[in-house]
Scaffold this motif. Sequence first.
Motif, short mmCIF file in Angstrom:
data_model
loop_
_atom_site.label_atom_id
_atom_site.label_comp_id
_atom_site.label_asym_id
_atom_site.label_seq_id
_atom_site.Cartn_x
_atom_site.Cartn_y
_atom_site.Cartn_z
N LEU A 89 0.84 -1.21 0.00
CA LEU A 89 0.00 0.00 0.00
C LEU A 89 0.86 1.25 0.00
CD1 LEU A 89 -2.79 -0.77 2.60
CD2 LEU A 89 -3.10 -0.32 0.20
N ARG A 90 1.92 1.22 0.82
CA ARG A 90 2.79 2.37 0.96
C ARG A 90 3.57 2.64 -0.34
NH1 ARG A 90 7.67 1.01 4.64
NH2 ARG A 90 8.21 -0.04 2.71
N ASP A 91 4.16 1.58 -0.90
CA ASP A 91 5.09 1.79 -2.01
C ASP A 91 4.43 1.77 -3.39
OD1 ASP A 91 6.99 1.88 -0.07
OD2 ASP A 91 7.63 -0.20 -0.32
N LEU A 92 3.32 1.06 -3.51
CA LEU A 92 2.73 0.92 -4.84
C LEU A 92 1.39 1.63 -4.99
CD1 LEU A 92 3.42 -2.91 -5.30
CD2 LEU A 92 4.86 -1.00 -5.99
N GLU A 93 0.72 1.92 -3.87
CA GLU A 93 -0.63 2.49 -3.96
C GLU A 93 -0.69 3.95 -3.49
OE1 GLU A 93 -3.25 0.79 -5.23
OE2 GLU A 93 -2.08 -1.02 -5.55
N ASP A 94 0.45 4.51 -3.09
CA ASP A 94 0.50 5.93 -2.73
C ASP A 94 -0.39 6.27 -1.53
OD1 ASP A 94 1.28 8.54 -2.95
OD2 ASP A 94 -0.16 9.05 -4.53
N VAL A 95 -0.43 5.35 -0.58
CA VAL A 95 -1.33 5.51 0.57
C VAL A 95 -0.53 5.99 1.78
CG1 VAL A 95 -2.68 4.19 2.26
CG2 VAL A 95 -3.08 3.87 -0.18
N SER A 96 -1.08 6.94 2.51
CA SER A 96 -0.48 7.37 3.79
C SER A 96 -1.07 6.48 4.88
CB SER A 96 -0.85 8.81 4.10
OG SER A 96 -0.79 9.60 2.94
N SER A 97 -0.26 6.10 5.83
CA SER A 97 -0.84 5.22 6.86
C SER A 97 -0.19 5.42 8.22
CB SER A 97 -0.72 3.75 6.43
OG SER A 97 0.62 3.40 6.26
N ILE A 98 -0.96 5.03 9.23
CA ILE A 98 -0.43 4.94 10.59
C ILE A 98 -0.52 3.47 10.99
CG2 ILE A 98 -0.95 5.45 13.00
CD1 ILE A 98 -1.54 8.25 12.29
N PHE A 99 0.60 2.92 11.44
CA PHE A 99 0.66 1.50 11.78
C PHE A 99 0.98 1.40 13.27
CE2 PHE A 99 2.03 -2.84 11.87
CZ PHE A 99 1.52 -3.46 10.74
N VAL A 100 -0.05 1.15 14.04
CA VAL A 100 0.12 1.05 15.50
C VAL A 100 0.53 -0.38 15.85
CG1 VAL A 100 -1.14 1.02 17.67
CG2 VAL A 100 -1.48 2.90 16.08
N THR A 101 1.58 -0.51 16.59
CA THR A 101 2.05 -1.85 16.97
C THR A 101 2.93 -1.77 18.21
OG1 THR A 101 3.18 -3.84 16.18
CG2 THR A 101 4.09 -1.74 15.46
N HIS A 102 3.13 -2.92 18.85
CA HIS A 102 4.18 -2.97 19.87
C HIS A 102 5.11 -4.15 19.58
CE1 HIS A 102 0.75 -5.12 21.99
NE2 HIS A 102 1.60 -6.06 21.65
N GLU A 103 5.01 -4.66 18.35
CA GLU A 103 5.84 -5.80 17.98
C GLU A 103 7.02 -5.31 17.14
OE1 GLU A 103 3.52 -9.08 16.48
OE2 GLU A 103 1.86 -8.45 17.76
N MET A 104 8.22 -5.64 17.61
CA MET A 104 9.42 -5.10 16.96
C MET A 104 9.65 -5.70 15.58
SD MET A 104 10.16 -2.84 18.98
CE MET A 104 11.60 -2.22 18.13
N ASN A 105 9.18 -6.95 15.35
CA ASN A 105 9.39 -7.51 14.00
C ASN A 105 8.58 -6.75 12.95
OD1 ASN A 105 6.95 -8.47 14.78
ND2 ASN A 105 7.34 -10.63 14.31
N ASN A 106 7.44 -6.17 13.35
CA ASN A 106 6.69 -5.32 12.41
C ASN A 106 7.52 -4.11 12.01
OD1 ASN A 106 4.52 -6.97 12.73
ND2 ASN A 106 3.35 -5.59 14.05
N LEU A 107 8.17 -3.53 12.98
CA LEU A 107 9.03 -2.36 12.73
C LEU A 107 10.14 -2.74 11.76
CD1 LEU A 107 10.03 0.54 13.54
CD2 LEU A 107 11.36 -0.59 15.31
N GLU A 108 10.71 -3.92 12.00
CA GLU A 108 11.81 -4.41 11.16
C GLU A 108 11.36 -4.54 9.70
OE1 GLU A 108 14.72 -5.04 12.80
OE2 GLU A 108 15.70 -5.33 10.85
N TYR A 109 10.21 -5.22 9.52
CA TYR A 109 9.71 -5.44 8.14
C TYR A 109 9.40 -4.11 7.46
CZ TYR A 109 8.71 -10.24 9.73
OH TYR A 109 8.80 -11.50 10.23
N LEU A 110 8.64 -3.27 8.16
CA LEU A 110 8.12 -2.05 7.53
C LEU A 110 9.20 -1.04 7.23
CD1 LEU A 110 4.90 -1.62 9.68
CD2 LEU A 110 4.94 -2.00 7.23
N SER A 111 10.27 -1.05 8.03
CA SER A 111 11.28 -0.02 7.83
C SER A 111 12.50 -0.52 7.04
CB SER A 111 11.72 0.57 9.17
OG SER A 111 12.12 -0.46 10.02
N SER A 112 12.52 -1.79 6.70
CA SER A 112 13.68 -2.26 5.92
C SER A 112 13.30 -2.86 4.58
CB SER A 112 14.47 -3.30 6.73
OG SER A 112 13.66 -4.43 6.99
#
Lengths: 256, 289
Positions: free
Chosen positions: B207-230
Amino acid sequence: MSFIIQFLTELQEVGNLLWRCIKGLKKKPRYFGEIMRQMDLIGVGSLGICVLTGFFTGGVLVLQVYPTLDYYGATSNAGQGVATGLIRELGPVLTALMVAGRVGSAISAELGSMVVSQQIDAMRALGTSPARKLVTPRIIALIITLPLLTIAADMFGLIGGGLLANYLHSLDPNIYISSVRTGTHVEDLLASILKPMVFGLIIGVISCYKGLQTTGGTVGVGISVTKAVVTSSIYVIIADFFLSKVLQSAFSGTMF
Amino acid sequence: MSLFETHQQLISPSATNGSVPVGTPAIEFQDVELAFDDQIVLDKVSFTVPKGVTKIVLGSSGSGKSTIINLILGLVRPDAGRILIAGEDITPFDDMDLMRIRKRIGMVFQEGALFDSLSVYENVAYRLDEQGVDEDEVEHEVMRMLRFVDLEDAVDKMPIELSGGMRRRVGIARALVGNPDIVLFDEPTAGLDPPTARTICELAIKLRDLEDVSSIFVTHEMNNLEYLSSDYAVLDREGNVHFEQEGNNLCMLNTEVMMLREGVIIFSGSEDELKATRDPYIRRFITGK
C-alpha cells in the motif's frame, strides 16, 4: 444525589439516541430490508410465546373471576371480565414484558457483542451511522409488531378464557362470546394498540442504548442484557400506569 | 518501479488531490490533549504524517496508541488541540462532516472487526453497498480487493470460518475498498504467527510503495518495525510484486517511527535513530530486557 445525576445523564443520552434516529429517518439509505428482517425476527419469532401467554392468562382470569361471579349470580358476565382485564391491561403489558425478555435481551446482547468486538467502531469507520443502521430498524419493527402481537395475545386469551369457562364451568360459548362483545369498547381496542406502540418504543430505545453502552468485554454484555430487560420492564409498567390514566381521561373527555 | 520513483510520484503535483496544496500532510496533530476523568491519555501530542508515508506508532499497552487512531476517525473528540486531515481541521466537525472524512480513511482493526452476520463478500462490499454503488461495480471492486489480499477463494465464507490471519486480511480488503487516501492499522498482527504477521506487513508495504497511501501502523511488535522499515515493494516487468531489502545505497524515506509513553511522544525519527537511542525506556522496549 449521584443516582439522580446518573438518571438524568442516561435520560439525556437516550434522548440523544432517539433524536439521532428521528433525524436519520429523512436520509438515505433507509434500510427497509433491515426493518423487514427485524419485524420477522421480533414479530414472527415472538408470536408463539405471546400467544401462549395470552391463552393461559385468559384461562387464569376465568379461573379466578368465575367463583366471585358465581357468588353474585353473574356468570354470564365472565366474558366481559376477561375482555376488560385482558384487552385493557394484561394483554398489552404481558406481551410487552415477554417481548422485553425475549427481544430486548437479544437486541442488547447483539449490539453489546458488536461493541466489544469493535464492529460498531468498524461501522462508524466505514461511514455508517449505527443509530440509523441498527437502532432505527429495531425500534420501528418493535413499534409495528408489538401491537400485532398484543392483538394475537388478546385473541388467544379470549379463546383460552372461553375454553376454560366451558370446560370447567360448562358456560355456554354463545353466552361467553356475547359477554365479550358487550364488554369490549372501541376505546379499549384503541388503547390496546396505542399502548404497545409506546411500549415498543421504550423496549427498543432502552435495549439498543444499553447494548451500545456495553463496556468490559463479554462480562459487560451480560450486564447490559440484564440492565436492558430490567430497565425496559420497569419503564413499561410505569408507562402503563400513566398511559392508562391519560387514555382514560382522553376517552372520557375529562383530560383538558 | 523503484522505491525512489515511487517517491517522485508521491511528491509530484499530479499525484496530489487537486484541492489540496502540494506538501500538505495527510494527517497532522497540533497539541492534541485528551483525558478520561483524571487520567491523561494524550498530553500535547503533535506530529505529521506526510502523504505516502507510513508512520509506525510504538508504545506499550495504555500508552495512547489506539486513541490516536480513534481521534483521527472522530470516534473520540480531543479536549484541546487540532487534528487536520489533508489540511482540513476535523476538530469542530459534527457527525455528518465526520462521515464524509471517514469515507476517505480505511481502518484495519486489531481482530479484523468483521461483521459476523455478513459473508466475506458482503463485508468487503459493505462501504460500496451503503453508497448504493451499482452491483457489477461492487463485484468488480470486491474481487479486486480480495485478489490484493490473496483471498479470492474465501469470498463466500462467513467470518467464523476464517482463521485469525484471514480475518485480518479481509479487514484490510474491506478498509481498502473505495481507494482511501489514508489507512490506519490498529495492531493488525497482534496474536498472529510470524509468517502471517509478515504477510500483513507486506500488504501494508504494498500500500505504501505501490498504492500511494499514507498510513499509521500502530504496533508494539518489533518484528513489524523491522519489516516495515527495511523492506520495500517493487513491480517487475510482468507486473508481479517483489519485496527487496533496504541496502547500504538505499535509504527508506517513506517510513517514520514514533514512540509514545503515557500519552507523551518520547521519540520521533527513523528506525536507525530509534535503535541508536540511549534512552533506557526505549532500549528496554526494543530489546525486551
